[in-house]
Design a protein around this motif. Sequence first.
Motif, PDB file in Angstrom:
ATOM      1  N   GLU A 111      -7.684  -2.837  -0.565  1.00 45.01           N
ATOM      2  CA  GLU A 111      -8.957  -3.563  -0.440  1.00 45.01           C
ATOM      3  C   GLU A 111      -9.539  -3.454   0.963  1.00 45.01           C
ATOM      4  O   GLU A 111     -10.561  -4.078   1.275  1.00 45.01           O
ATOM      5  N   GLY A 112      -8.878  -2.693   1.830  1.00 43.92           N
ATOM      6  CA  GLY A 112      -9.369  -2.525   3.193  1.00 43.92           C
ATOM      7  C   GLY A 112      -8.906  -3.591   4.157  1.00 43.92           C
ATOM      8  O   GLY A 112      -9.346  -3.622   5.314  1.00 43.92           O
ATOM      9  N   TYR A 113      -7.994  -4.475   3.727  1.00 51.54           N
ATOM     10  CA  TYR A 113      -7.522  -5.547   4.608  1.00 51.54           C
ATOM     11  C   TYR A 113      -6.380  -5.042   5.476  1.00 51.54           C
ATOM     12  O   TYR A 113      -5.364  -4.549   4.979  1.00 51.54           O
ATOM     13  N   ASN A 114      -6.552  -5.158   6.780  1.00 50.30           N
ATOM     14  CA  ASN A 114      -5.521  -4.773   7.742  1.00 50.30           C
ATOM     15  C   ASN A 114      -4.870  -6.051   8.263  1.00 50.30           C
ATOM     16  O   ASN A 114      -5.535  -6.870   8.910  1.00 50.30           O
ATOM     17  N   PRO A 115      -3.566  -6.265   8.005  1.00 53.53           N
ATOM     18  CA  PRO A 115      -2.935  -7.529   8.372  1.00 53.53           C
ATOM     19  C   PRO A 115      -2.835  -7.772   9.864  1.00 53.53           C
ATOM     20  O   PRO A 115      -2.589  -8.905  10.298  1.00 53.53           O
ATOM     21  N   ASP A 162     -10.587 -11.061  16.039  1.00 51.16           N
ATOM     22  CA  ASP A 162     -10.887  -9.629  16.044  1.00 51.16           C
ATOM     23  C   ASP A 162     -10.130  -9.017  17.216  1.00 51.16           C
ATOM     24  O   ASP A 162     -10.538  -9.164  18.374  1.00 51.16           O
ATOM     25  N   ALA A 213      -4.380  -0.599   6.608  1.00 49.39           N
ATOM     26  CA  ALA A 213      -5.118  -1.414   5.642  1.00 49.39           C
ATOM     27  C   ALA A 213      -4.590  -1.198   4.233  1.00 49.39           C
ATOM     28  O   ALA A 213      -4.065  -0.129   3.903  1.00 49.39           O
ATOM     29  N   ASP A 214      -4.742  -2.235   3.392  1.00 46.33           N
ATOM     30  CA  ASP A 214      -4.336  -2.112   2.001  1.00 46.33           C
ATOM     31  C   ASP A 214      -5.471  -1.511   1.169  1.00 46.33           C
ATOM     32  O   ASP A 214      -6.494  -1.059   1.713  1.00 46.33           O
ATOM     33  N   LYS A 232      -6.759  -9.114  13.077  1.00 47.96           N
ATOM     34  CA  LYS A 232      -7.217 -10.298  13.811  1.00 47.96           C
ATOM     35  C   LYS A 232      -6.299 -10.674  14.966  1.00 47.96           C
ATOM     36  O   LYS A 232      -6.546 -11.659  15.661  1.00 47.96           O
ATOM     37  N   GLU A 272       0.847  -1.196   0.000  1.00 48.38           N
ATOM     38  CA  GLU A 272       0.000   0.000   0.000  1.00 48.38           C
ATOM     39  C   GLU A 272       0.879   1.240   0.000  1.00 48.38           C
ATOM     40  O   GLU A 272       1.795   1.372   0.811  1.00 48.38           O
ATOM     41  N   SER A 285       3.241 -11.534   6.958  1.00 46.93           N
ATOM     42  CA  SER A 285       2.237 -12.471   7.449  1.00 46.93           C
ATOM     43  C   SER A 285       2.921 -13.790   7.737  1.00 46.93           C
ATOM     44  O   SER A 285       4.130 -13.955   7.506  1.00 46.93           O
TER      45      SER A 285
END
Length: 407
Positions: free
Chosen positions: A376-380, A348, A373-374, A383, A2, A163
Amino acid sequence: MELHNVIDRQNLQAFHPFTRLRSLLDNIPAGPAPRGASAPLALSIGEPKGQPPAFVAEEIAANAGEWSRYPPGRGSTVYLEACTAWLQRRYEIPAGIIDPQRHVLALPGTREGLFFATMATVPQTAETPDAPPPVVLIPNPFYHVYAGAAVAAGAEPVFLPTSSETGFLPDYQAVPEEILKRTALCILCSPSNPQGAAANRRQLADLLTLARKHDFVVAFDECYAEIYTRTPPAGALDVVDQLGGSLDNLLVFHSLSKRSNAAGLRCGFAAGNEKLINALNAIMLVGGAGVPLPVMAAGTRLWRDDTHVEAIRAFYQANFEIAQQVLGNRFGFSIPDGGFFLWLDVGDGEAAAKRLWQEAGIRVLPGAYMSVADNEGYNPGAKYIRIALVFDAEVTKAALGRIAEIL
């Protein structure tokens, strides 16, 4: 990957993970503390609970007459020599590679050094008026000062995902060529915060080779280098000889905060290329704080002594063994290469942090607060929760038991 400016330079404090944690929890009453703890437990912050050796206070007292003097800009000769001698013991550095007067600089901790190193290495003017800003490569998740410093320096932070699939380390070979051409600085923490992953020699050598090809600086944050669980992790200086013996494009940062339980001492150093050390020293002289002479006297003795570090390391190793007994393979747990954090997959992180505070008086850090977040809205980190294993064995076992029960 990102590329965007996610932090407002005028509002850096709002981005700070612990500011966000206070906003999340401060209006929620804390639950009863775990057995053995007299008050709610802050497992959110990586602050050692043990004490440094008693000789720290002795050295400061013995040098109390120096409090009236300004610190020497680069550090005292004996301090720089002690740092260099430790580097020689800790890493496989050929004789003559590190000159304490040319290649080492005293710093009030790695956080301060990394911030000012970013200011010193990021160009302040573009080659052309419409050119995009320089880039700082940052692992995602990350220690907050990396991104804050990049934005303060006017750079564009580029967050490289980490990851379990990447071994919790960035894949620098996947960075597009157009980004590498704009890169001024790359920051790598190894062992990493929060996951505790350590880069091997091949990965370190590959990164330095890439930096030299595209002429950017790599700042190796090695503040957890002495807090390891199995074998001593490799450092950037381990690979200097195989790359021709040059310190070009390289800065390494070390601190006594974790190594010696001396977070409040604010004492560390940077080592690396002479030109880069001089640039860092110049900007520290303008806007930074030197290390006071009594503090450097204590730091000199700490860098010369390795015995106390063995006991500190054994303390954290024992806590990881407790975590293994209590958690088993739940939450994706495994013993990391180094550091003293658990990075647990709880589904979460924010929801888990609220439950643990409300039901057990345990404060943990949501992983999302260490990540962005990237596209696409994904935050690594979303969770995960980060847990600092800094309390004694009894409290650690009770706290982890409650965490396992609740989650």
